[in-house]
Design a protein around this motif. Structure first.
Motif, PDB file in Angstrom:
ATOM      1  N   GLN A 157       0.662  -1.261  -0.020  1.00 53.00           N
ATOM      2  CA  GLN A 157       0.188   0.267   0.240  1.00 53.00           C
ATOM      3  C   GLN A 157       1.486   0.998  -0.207  1.00 53.00           C
ATOM      4  OE1 GLN A 157      -0.081  -2.536   2.754  1.00 53.00           O
ATOM      5  NE2 GLN A 157      -1.483  -2.208   4.156  1.00 53.00           N
ATOM      6  N   PHE A 158       1.936   1.430   0.413  1.00 54.13           N
ATOM      7  CA  PHE A 158       2.854   2.593   0.662  1.00 54.13           C
ATOM      8  C   PHE A 158       4.479   2.130  -0.352  1.00 54.13           C
ATOM      9  CE2 PHE A 158       0.786   2.038   4.747  1.00 54.13           C
ATOM     10  CZ  PHE A 158      -0.038   3.159   4.669  1.00 54.13           C
ATOM     11  N   TRP A 159       4.762   1.224  -0.969  1.00 56.32           N
ATOM     12  CA  TRP A 159       5.630   0.689  -1.190  1.00 56.32           C
ATOM     13  C   TRP A 159       5.211  -0.724  -3.314  1.00 56.32           C
ATOM     14  CZ3 TRP A 159       9.871   3.231   0.382  1.00 56.32           C
ATOM     15  CH2 TRP A 159       9.723   3.530   1.509  1.00 56.32           C
ATOM     16  N   GLU A 160       5.844   0.823  -3.571  1.00 61.07           N
ATOM     17  CA  GLU A 160       5.276  -0.392  -5.074  1.00 61.07           C
ATOM     18  C   GLU A 160       5.834  -1.084  -5.966  1.00 61.07           C
ATOM     19  OE1 GLU A 160       4.879   1.045  -9.946  1.00 61.07           O
ATOM     20  OE2 GLU A 160       4.411   2.480  -8.442  1.00 61.07           O
ATOM     21  N   ARG A 161       5.233  -2.487  -5.855  1.00 58.97           N
ATOM     22  CA  ARG A 161       6.407  -3.256  -6.185  1.00 58.97           C
ATOM     23  C   ARG A 161       8.248  -3.733  -4.725  1.00 58.97           C
ATOM     24  NH1 ARG A 161       8.685  -3.519 -11.574  1.00 58.97           N
ATOM     25  NH2 ARG A 161       9.348  -5.562 -11.417  1.00 58.97           N
ATOM     26  N   PRO A 162       6.997  -3.757  -3.975  1.00 60.46           N
ATOM     27  CA  PRO A 162       8.193  -3.531  -2.309  1.00 60.46           C
ATOM     28  C   PRO A 162       9.705  -4.027  -2.198  1.00 60.46           C
ATOM     29  CG  PRO A 162       6.519  -4.355  -2.097  1.00 60.46           C
ATOM     30  CD  PRO A 162       6.225  -4.256  -2.996  1.00 60.46           C
ATOM     31  N   LEU A 163       9.496  -5.531  -3.367  1.00 60.34           N
ATOM     32  CA  LEU A 163      10.948  -6.192  -2.827  1.00 60.34           C
ATOM     33  C   LEU A 163      11.943  -5.853  -4.022  1.00 60.34           C
ATOM     34  CD1 LEU A 163       9.594 -10.028  -2.343  1.00 60.34           C
ATOM     35  CD2 LEU A 163      10.220  -7.941  -0.753  1.00 60.34           C
ATOM     36  N   ARG A 164      11.381  -4.795  -4.994  1.00 61.55           N
ATOM     37  CA  ARG A 164      11.837  -4.047  -5.924  1.00 61.55           C
ATOM     38  C   ARG A 164      13.681  -3.298  -5.365  1.00 61.55           C
ATOM     39  NH1 ARG A 164      10.171  -0.759 -10.637  1.00 61.55           N
ATOM     40  NH2 ARG A 164       9.456   0.115  -8.763  1.00 61.55           N
ATOM     41  N   PHE A 165      14.522  -2.961  -6.088  1.00 61.51           N
ATOM     42  CA  PHE A 165      15.517  -2.805  -5.164  1.00 61.51           C
ATOM     43  C   PHE A 165      15.537  -0.934  -5.905  1.00 61.51           C
ATOM     44  CE2 PHE A 165      19.849  -0.790  -4.604  1.00 61.51           C
ATOM     45  CZ  PHE A 165      19.874  -0.241  -3.497  1.00 61.51           C
ATOM     46  N   ASP A 166      14.900  -0.456  -5.840  1.00 57.15           N
ATOM     47  CA  ASP A 166      14.869   0.918  -6.229  1.00 57.15           C
ATOM     48  C   ASP A 166      15.356   2.598  -5.923  1.00 57.15           C
ATOM     49  OD1 ASP A 166      13.635   3.198  -7.628  1.00 57.15           O
ATOM     50  OD2 ASP A 166      12.044   2.396  -8.145  1.00 57.15           O
ATOM     51  N   PRO A 167      16.164   3.268  -5.724  1.00 55.04           N
ATOM     52  CA  PRO A 167      16.529   4.029  -5.754  1.00 55.04           C
ATOM     53  C   PRO A 167      16.231   5.340  -5.785  1.00 55.04           C
ATOM     54  CG  PRO A 167      18.998   3.291  -5.909  1.00 55.04           C
ATOM     55  CD  PRO A 167      17.809   2.494  -6.564  1.00 55.04           C
ATOM     56  N   GLY A 168      15.524   5.210  -6.377  1.00 51.30           N
ATOM     57  CA  GLY A 168      14.642   6.264  -7.068  1.00 51.30           C
ATOM     58  C   GLY A 168      13.139   6.555  -6.112  1.00 51.30           C
ATOM     59  N   ARG A 169      13.260   5.474  -4.828  1.00 44.06           N
ATOM     60  CA  ARG A 169      12.322   5.590  -4.001  1.00 44.06           C
ATOM     61  C   ARG A 169      12.108   7.145  -3.417  1.00 44.06           C
ATOM     62  NH1 ARG A 169       8.800   1.093  -3.618  1.00 44.06           N
ATOM     63  NH2 ARG A 169      10.657  -0.628  -4.926  1.00 44.06           N
ATOM     64  N   PHE A 170      13.019   7.477  -3.145  1.00 46.02           N
ATOM     65  CA  PHE A 170      13.764   8.067  -2.049  1.00 46.02           C
ATOM     66  C   PHE A 170      14.877   9.689  -2.676  1.00 46.02           C
ATOM     67  CE2 PHE A 170      13.921   4.485  -0.012  1.00 46.02           C
ATOM     68  CZ  PHE A 170      13.844   4.534   1.023  1.00 46.02           C
ATOM     69  N   THR A 171      13.743   9.949  -4.320  1.00 47.64           N
ATOM     70  CA  THR A 171      14.122  11.204  -4.202  1.00 47.64           C
ATOM     71  C   THR A 171      12.966  12.387  -3.253  1.00 47.64           C
ATOM     72  OG1 THR A 171      11.718  11.891  -5.635  1.00 47.64           O
ATOM     73  CG2 THR A 171      14.184  10.702  -6.739  1.00 47.64           C
ATOM     74  N   LYS A 172      13.577  13.446  -3.418  1.00 48.56           N
ATOM     75  CA  LYS A 172      12.734  14.617  -3.013  1.00 48.56           C
ATOM     76  C   LYS A 172      11.183  15.003  -3.003  1.00 48.56           C
ATOM     77  CE  LYS A 172      16.608  17.511  -1.426  1.00 48.56           C
ATOM     78  NZ  LYS A 172      16.909  19.467  -2.315  1.00 48.56           N
ATOM     79  N   HIS A 173      10.381  14.466  -3.747  1.00 46.63           N
ATOM     80  CA  HIS A 173       9.853  14.394  -4.743  1.00 46.63           C
ATOM     81  C   HIS A 173       9.049  13.720  -3.415  1.00 46.63           C
ATOM     82  CE1 HIS A 173       5.593  14.914  -6.122  1.00 46.63           C
ATOM     83  NE2 HIS A 173       5.778  13.710  -7.473  1.00 46.63           N
ATOM     84  N   ALA A 174       9.086  12.102  -3.918  1.00 49.88           N
ATOM     85  CA  ALA A 174       9.083  11.063  -3.920  1.00 49.88           C
ATOM     86  C   ALA A 174       8.680  10.863  -1.775  1.00 49.88           C
ATOM     87  CB  ALA A 174       9.484   9.395  -3.795  1.00 49.88           C
ATOM     88  N   VAL A 175       9.873  11.352  -1.293  1.00 49.57           N
ATOM     89  CA  VAL A 175       9.724  11.083   0.131  1.00 49.57           C
ATOM     90  C   VAL A 175       9.108  12.474   0.546  1.00 49.57           C
ATOM     91  CG1 VAL A 175      11.046  12.667   1.911  1.00 49.57           C
ATOM     92  CG2 VAL A 175      12.334  10.020   0.257  1.00 49.57           C
ATOM     93  N   ARG A 176       8.453  13.777  -0.587  1.00 45.66           N
ATOM     94  CA  ARG A 176       7.289  14.217   0.276  1.00 45.66           C
ATOM     95  C   ARG A 176       6.001  13.386  -0.029  1.00 45.66           C
ATOM     96  NH1 ARG A 176      10.397  18.606  -2.243  1.00 45.66           N
ATOM     97  NH2 ARG A 176       9.212  17.950  -3.794  1.00 45.66           N
ATOM     98  N   GLY A 177       5.837  12.473  -0.678  1.00 41.89           N
ATOM     99  CA  GLY A 177       4.346  11.984  -0.495  1.00 41.89           C
ATOM    100  C   GLY A 177       3.794  10.986  -0.353  1.00 41.89           C
ATOM    101  N   ARG A 178       5.118  10.558   0.663  1.00 41.52           N
ATOM    102  CA  ARG A 178       4.172   9.232   1.436  1.00 41.52           C
ATOM    103  C   ARG A 178       4.168   9.839   2.416  1.00 41.52           C
ATOM    104  NH1 ARG A 178       8.854   7.198  -1.133  1.00 41.52           N
ATOM    105  NH2 ARG A 178      10.467   7.595   0.792  1.00 41.52           N
ATOM    106  N   HIS A 179       4.084   8.446   3.550  1.00 40.25           N
ATOM    107  CA  HIS A 179       3.884   8.538   4.876  1.00 40.25           C
ATOM    108  C   HIS A 179       4.321   8.882   5.324  1.00 40.25           C
ATOM    109  CE1 HIS A 179       1.366   7.266   8.765  1.00 40.25           C
ATOM    110  NE2 HIS A 179       0.093   6.752   8.340  1.00 40.25           N
ATOM    111  N   PRO A 180       4.891   9.057   6.377  1.00 39.26           N
ATOM    112  CA  PRO A 180       6.351   9.773   7.012  1.00 39.26           C
ATOM    113  C   PRO A 180       6.207   8.600   8.224  1.00 39.26           C
ATOM    114  CG  PRO A 180       4.458  11.355   8.579  1.00 39.26           C
ATOM    115  CD  PRO A 180       4.017  10.689   6.676  1.00 39.26           C
ATOM    116  N   GLN A 181       5.295   7.310   8.541  1.00 36.22           N
ATOM    117  CA  GLN A 181       5.743   6.751   9.596  1.00 36.22           C
ATOM    118  C   GLN A 181       5.953   5.186   8.444  1.00 36.22           C
ATOM    119  OE1 GLN A 181       3.637   8.750  11.042  1.00 36.22           O
ATOM    120  NE2 GLN A 181       5.924   9.100  12.747  1.00 36.22           N
ATOM    121  N   ALA A 182       5.434   5.519   6.916  1.00 36.13           N
ATOM    122  CA  ALA A 182       5.844   3.810   5.786  1.00 36.13           C
ATOM    123  C   ALA A 182       7.930   3.963   6.159  1.00 36.13           C
ATOM    124  CB  ALA A 182       5.590   4.431   4.692  1.00 36.13           C
TER     125      ALA A 182
END
Length: 449
Positions: A362-387
């Motif tokens: 629900q919070f991580w698309e394809r959660p088992l995939r290794f993807d550093p793109g999850r941690f761009t500033k834009h991606a971080v701002r759009g995520r639940h802070p406790q995810a």
């Protein structure tokens, strides 16, 4: 079997728990349970011991922030470890508050400036030492051993102002590691009095004596000499509580152990996982190298290069997501509570699992995939802070998080800049007190220059 209750609580019978643990091990069993529950609260029924597993970010926030005062470090793990780490920075209540305030002041003052200025030269010297050994013929090394060695050469000046020899620093780390690994039986048998012996007790007591034999004389010598520096031992010795009282030598030594674990073993393990991940994803490793070459050029590792390593920092953040070293974090409910309609009895054990939270689809698309793109500033701002909570959250969030990310980025950049690195074998996680590789992660290093 796992049974969804009307209130959204998933219960797992004792038979299913025991069969799952025997057949699959704790991590695989937890992953399977996490896939079934999909973020709902889980209760593991083990006779009178019925811990709750918390994974949904809303529930995490409830435990670690909204009702943090009611969920305490009172579990079997914390009680066992407190014999080594004390009740200061690793504890609860007034003693914890005093230690944490002192640590935060130390990390924000002169110590922080000294760390920022020194981190580049410390990394450079540690990696240069590794290069000398590689050139001399040691081309294949154990990743965890070498990352531990490098981290110790950074943590020694940060914590101790290099007042102890590197041999003593390494000896201290080995003893702390043995002590932590020796409490697994205590964790597995909650409620057992400490007077009742279990496997691991002798190793724990020997390791604890070694730690005290190294640290207490050091603390007393620094206090008696009156000479202070920008190191964190000095910050602890100079710190006082609201009544002007200083910490005792024993309290200082115990707080150092707690911070030593976070700054040493956890850092080395995360860096080990980083090399394992980069080996599996050569396209990511190639981009990390390009960034390191551009940032460092012909210069040694330096603090100013950190601003030129944004992708490397994203890679490390993704490593912390998939391989959260603190894979399970227990708490005890001090009073009766309700989480999302589920009654939590007073005294119940509540286990937060970053390992599972970081895998919720629900919070991580394809959660088992290794993807550093999850941690761009834009991606971080759009995520639940406790995810995302590899460093914890709330009042007990790790105070050294920022330092680790800077240190680790410079280590990875410096090593990829100096070496062609090939990781051999495939590392799979193993659940101990910390998340460790089941197999050795061996690195073949070839100097590039």
């Amino acid at each position: 079997m796992s049974i969804p209750a009307a209130d959204g609580l998933y219960t797992v019978s004792s038979g299913r728990v025991l069969r799952g643990l025997r057949a699959d091990g704790p991590l695989t069993f937890l992953e399977h349970t996490g896939r079934l529950s999909q973020g709902a609260l889980v209760r593991l029924d083990l006779g009178p011991f019925r811990p709750f597993v918390v994974t949904h970010p809303d529930h995490v926030r409830h435990v670690l922030r909204d009702r943090a005062a009611h969920y305490r470090r009172g579990t079997a793990m914390w009680r066992a470890l407190s014999r080594l780490t004390g009740t200061g920075i690793a504890g609860e209540g007034p003693a914890w508050q005093v230690s944490r305030e002192i640590w935060c002041r130390g990390l924000a003052g002169e110590s922080a400036r000294a760390c920022a200025e020194g981190i580049g030269p410390w990394v450079e010297r540690a990696v240069a030492d590794l290069e000398r050994r590689v050139v001399a013929g040691q081309s294949v090394v154990d990743a965890e051993t070498e990352m531990t060695r490098i981290v110790h050469r950074i943590i020694n000046p940060v914590l101790f102002g290099s007042r102890i020899s590197q041999f003593q620093c390494d000896r201290l780390a080995a003893a702390v590691s043995v002590a932590f690994d020796s409490v697994l039986w205590r964790m597995a048998v909650p409620g057992l009095p400490l007077a009742v012996p279990v496997p691991g007790d002798r190793a724990f007591h020997r390791a604890t004596r070694t730690v005290k034999d190294i640290l207490l004389p050091l603390v007393r010598r620094i206090r008696n000499e009156g000479s202070r520096g920008p190191d964190l031992v000095s910050a602890l010795l100079d710190g006082v509580d609201s009544g002007g009282r200083q910490l005792t030598d024993e309290q200082v030594a115990q707080d150092i152990v707690a911070l030593f674990v976070a700054g040493s073993e956890s850092s080395a393990l995360t860096l080990t996982w980083a090399w394992a991940a980069l080996a599996r994803h050569p396209e990511v490793a190639a981009r990390v190298r390009l960034e390191a070459d551009a940032a460092l050029g012909n210069s040694p590792a330096r603090y100013g290069a950190l601003g030129e390593l944004p992708y490397t920092r994203q890679v490390l953040a993704e490593v912390c997501r998939l391989y959260a070293v603190a894979w399970a974090v227990p708490r005890t409910a001090a009073v009766e509570d309700v989480i999302d309609g589920v009654r939590i009895p007073a005294g119940a054990t509540v286990v937060l699992s970053p390992y599972l939270t970081h895998r919720l689809p629900q919070f991580w698309e394809r959660p088992l995939r290794f993807d550093p793109g999850r941690f761009t500033k834009h991606a971080v701002r759009g995520r639940h802070p406790q995810a995302y909570l590899p460093f914890g959250d709330g009042p007990h969030q790790c105070v050294g998080q920022s330092f680790f990310l800077r240190e680790a980025a410079l280590i990875v950049a410096s090593m990829t800049h100096r070496f062609d690195i090939t990781a051999m074998g495939r590392a799979e996680p193993r659940a101990a007190v910390a998340l460790r590789p089941r197999q050795q992660v061996a690195l073949r290093l070839t100097p590039r220059r």
